[in-house]
Structure formats: structure tokens, C-alpha cells
Scaffold this motif. Structure first.
Motif, PDB file in Angstrom:
ATOM      1  N   MET A 120      34.677  -4.806 164.353  1.00 35.63           N
ATOM      2  CA  MET A 120      33.788  -4.552 164.964  1.00 35.63           C
ATOM      3  C   MET A 120      33.188  -5.408 164.290  1.00 35.63           C
ATOM      4  SD  MET A 120      32.542  -0.376 165.842  1.00 35.63           S
ATOM      5  CE  MET A 120      30.954  -0.910 166.753  1.00 35.63           C
ATOM      6  N   TYR A 121      32.357  -5.108 163.236  1.00 37.48           N
ATOM      7  CA  TYR A 121      30.803  -5.806 162.345  1.00 37.48           C
ATOM      8  C   TYR A 121      31.310  -7.426 161.406  1.00 37.48           C
ATOM      9  CZ  TYR A 121      28.985  -0.830 162.968  1.00 37.48           C
ATOM     10  OH  TYR A 121      29.031   0.291 162.844  1.00 37.48           O
ATOM     11  N   ASP A 122      30.621  -7.878 161.998  1.00 33.34           N
ATOM     12  CA  ASP A 122      31.022  -9.264 161.295  1.00 33.34           C
ATOM     13  C   ASP A 122      30.490  -9.239 159.407  1.00 33.34           C
ATOM     14  OD1 ASP A 122      30.848 -10.606 163.784  1.00 33.34           O
ATOM     15  OD2 ASP A 122      28.754 -11.069 163.366  1.00 33.34           O
ATOM     16  N   VAL A 123      29.887  -8.337 159.321  1.00 33.31           N
ATOM     17  CA  VAL A 123      29.459  -8.572 157.758  1.00 33.31           C
ATOM     18  C   VAL A 123      30.348  -6.755 157.361  1.00 33.31           C
ATOM     19  CG1 VAL A 123      27.192  -8.462 156.565  1.00 33.31           C
ATOM     20  CG2 VAL A 123      27.488 -10.089 158.254  1.00 33.31           C
ATOM     21  N   ARG A 124      30.383  -7.473 156.089  1.00 30.31           N
ATOM     22  CA  ARG A 124      30.887  -6.017 155.088  1.00 30.31           C
ATOM     23  C   ARG A 124      29.101  -5.006 155.044  1.00 30.31           C
ATOM     24  NH1 ARG A 124      34.940  -9.515 151.677  1.00 30.31           N
ATOM     25  NH2 ARG A 124      32.645  -9.258 150.580  1.00 30.31           N
ATOM     26  N   LYS A 125      29.120  -3.934 154.577  1.00 35.43           N
ATOM     27  CA  LYS A 125      28.358  -2.841 154.592  1.00 35.43           C
ATOM     28  C   LYS A 125      27.308  -3.623 153.294  1.00 35.43           C
ATOM     29  CE  LYS A 125      27.827   1.019 157.095  1.00 35.43           C
ATOM     30  NZ  LYS A 125      28.156   2.374 157.368  1.00 35.43           N
ATOM     31  N   GLU A 126      28.276  -3.405 151.860  1.00 31.73           N
ATOM     32  CA  GLU A 126      27.792  -4.428 150.794  1.00 31.73           C
ATOM     33  C   GLU A 126      26.897  -5.505 151.277  1.00 31.73           C
ATOM     34  OE1 GLU A 126      32.048  -5.307 150.691  1.00 31.73           O
ATOM     35  OE2 GLU A 126      30.546  -3.149 151.603  1.00 31.73           O
ATOM     36  N   GLN A 127      27.062  -6.217 152.227  1.00 29.81           N
ATOM     37  CA  GLN A 127      26.753  -7.497 152.156  1.00 29.81           C
ATOM     38  C   GLN A 127      25.517  -7.339 152.849  1.00 29.81           C
ATOM     39  OE1 GLN A 127      30.070  -9.822 153.427  1.00 29.81           O
ATOM     40  NE2 GLN A 127      29.405 -10.482 151.616  1.00 29.81           N
ATOM     41  N   TYR A 128      24.873  -6.886 153.991  1.00 32.53           N
ATOM     42  CA  TYR A 128      23.452  -6.275 154.804  1.00 32.53           C
ATOM     43  C   TYR A 128      22.464  -6.513 154.123  1.00 32.53           C
ATOM     44  CZ  TYR A 128      26.100  -4.161 158.285  1.00 32.53           C
ATOM     45  OH  TYR A 128      27.174  -3.519 159.310  1.00 32.53           O
ATOM     46  N   VAL A 129      22.197  -5.795 153.119  1.00 34.39           N
ATOM     47  CA  VAL A 129      20.810  -6.702 151.799  1.00 34.39           C
ATOM     48  C   VAL A 129      20.930  -8.311 151.910  1.00 34.39           C
ATOM     49  CG1 VAL A 129      19.953  -6.675 149.952  1.00 34.39           C
ATOM     50  CG2 VAL A 129      20.852  -4.461 151.239  1.00 34.39           C
ATOM     51  N   THR A 130      21.782  -8.921 151.448  1.00 32.85           N
ATOM     52  CA  THR A 130      22.404 -10.122 151.126  1.00 32.85           C
ATOM     53  C   THR A 130      21.829 -11.101 152.641  1.00 32.85           C
ATOM     54  OG1 THR A 130      23.010  -9.689 149.137  1.00 32.85           O
ATOM     55  CG2 THR A 130      23.450 -11.984 150.017  1.00 32.85           C
ATOM     56  N   VAL A 131      22.407 -10.297 153.774  1.00 32.63           N
ATOM     57  CA  VAL A 131      22.206 -11.254 154.862  1.00 32.63           C
ATOM     58  C   VAL A 131      20.479 -11.188 155.476  1.00 32.63           C
ATOM     59  CG1 VAL A 131      22.741 -10.751 157.057  1.00 32.63           C
ATOM     60  CG2 VAL A 131      24.813 -11.181 155.519  1.00 32.63           C
ATOM     61  N   ILE A 132      20.349 -10.238 155.120  1.00 30.36           N
ATOM     62  CA  ILE A 132      19.005 -10.162 156.012  1.00 30.36           C
ATOM     63  C   ILE A 132      17.985 -10.376 155.359  1.00 30.36           C
ATOM     64  CG2 ILE A 132      16.908  -7.650 156.299  1.00 30.36           C
ATOM     65  CD1 ILE A 132      19.653  -6.214 157.094  1.00 30.36           C
ATOM     66  N   ARG A 133      18.111 -10.703 153.400  1.00 31.88           N
ATOM     67  CA  ARG A 133      17.072 -11.331 152.503  1.00 31.88           C
ATOM     68  C   ARG A 133      17.210 -13.195 152.839  1.00 31.88           C
ATOM     69  NH1 ARG A 133      19.267 -10.277 147.651  1.00 31.88           N
ATOM     70  NH2 ARG A 133      18.660  -8.744 147.693  1.00 31.88           N
ATOM     71  N   GLU A 134      18.760 -13.012 153.150  1.00 34.41           N
ATOM     72  CA  GLU A 134      18.994 -14.906 153.690  1.00 34.41           C
ATOM     73  C   GLU A 134      17.912 -15.818 154.885  1.00 34.41           C
ATOM     74  OE1 GLU A 134      19.624 -17.203 152.232  1.00 34.41           O
ATOM     75  OE2 GLU A 134      19.863 -16.281 150.681  1.00 34.41           O
ATOM     76  N   MET A 135      18.406 -14.111 155.788  1.00 30.51           N
ATOM     77  CA  MET A 135      17.725 -14.523 157.258  1.00 30.51           C
ATOM     78  C   MET A 135      15.889 -14.164 157.298  1.00 30.51           C
ATOM     79  SD  MET A 135      19.821 -11.496 160.124  1.00 30.51           S
ATOM     80  CE  MET A 135      19.071 -11.327 160.911  1.00 30.51           C
ATOM     81  N   ILE A 136      15.496 -13.941 156.235  1.00 34.99           N
ATOM     82  CA  ILE A 136      13.700 -13.463 156.402  1.00 34.99           C
ATOM     83  C   ILE A 136      13.791 -15.034 155.666  1.00 34.99           C
ATOM     84  CG2 ILE A 136      11.903 -12.429 154.981  1.00 34.99           C
ATOM     85  CD1 ILE A 136      13.943  -9.380 155.972  1.00 34.99           C
ATOM     86  N   ARG A 137      14.075 -15.351 154.726  1.00 34.70           N
ATOM     87  CA  ARG A 137      14.273 -16.228 153.585  1.00 34.70           C
ATOM     88  C   ARG A 137      14.148 -17.862 154.713  1.00 34.70           C
ATOM     89  NH1 ARG A 137      17.171 -16.629 149.136  1.00 34.70           N
ATOM     90  NH2 ARG A 137      16.085 -15.686 148.296  1.00 34.70           N
ATOM     91  N   ASN A 138      15.149 -17.658 155.812  1.00 33.96           N
ATOM     92  CA  ASN A 138      15.588 -18.269 156.855  1.00 33.96           C
ATOM     93  C   ASN A 138      13.837 -19.180 157.481  1.00 33.96           C
ATOM     94  OD1 ASN A 138      16.176 -20.638 157.857  1.00 33.96           O
ATOM     95  ND2 ASN A 138      17.241 -19.022 159.422  1.00 33.96           N
TER      96      ASN A 138
END
Length: 83
Positions: free
Chosen positions: A1-19
Motif C-alpha cells: 500500500m505504501y511506497d516508502v517504509r515508515k522508518e524512511q519517511y523523514v529521509t524522503v521528506i528531507r530529500e523532497m525539501i532539498r530538491n
């Protein structure tokens, strides 16, 4: 159901903001470079006549408004994606 595991949410959001910050920096850089070219072309246009000055001024205004619109929408998408 989710593309990203819960423990990776912070990393993904940080990369989105950096981008998004990188894209904002690139847009501002292109705006400044283009305005610099127009600033350099202005003396030549001034010696060519009033119509050339008007054209250079109009292009500068349109580019600045376009950049402002893109940067404003970029900042709004950043806010809505975080909250």
C-alpha cells in the motif's frame, strides 16, 4: 500500500525539501543571469532607438513576472506538502 517504509519517511521528506530548494536556487540563478544579459543589452538598445528599449524593458518585466509566479507556486507547494 505504501511506497516508502515508515522508518524512511523523514529521509524522503528531507530529500523532497532539498530538491525543492535546489530547484528554487536554479530558478533564481536563471532569472539573475537573464536579467544580467538584458542589463548588458540595454545600452546597445538605447543607441538603437525607443522601440528597442521598450522591447528590452517588456521582456525583462515578463521574465521577472514569470519567475515570480513560478517561485510563488513553488513556495506554496512546499508549504502544502509539509503540512
Amino acid at each position: 500500500m505504501y511506497d516508502v517504509r515508515k522508518e524512511q519517511y523523514v529521509t524522503v521528506i528531507r530529500e523532497m525539501i532539498r530538491n525543492e530548494n535546489d530547484m528554487t536556487n536554479h530558478r533564481l540563478l536563471w532569472l539573475l543571469v537573464f536579467q544580467g544579459f538584458l542589463f548588458g543589452a540595454y545600452p546597445r538598445a538605447e543607441s538603437a532607438g525607443t522601440l528597442a528599449v521598450l522591447a528590452i524593458s517588456l521582456v525583462g518585466i515578463l521574465v521577472a513576472l514569470s519567475a515570480f509566479t513560478v517561485l510563488y507556486r513553488s513556495s506554496r507547494s512546499e508549504v502544502t506538502s509539509i503540512s
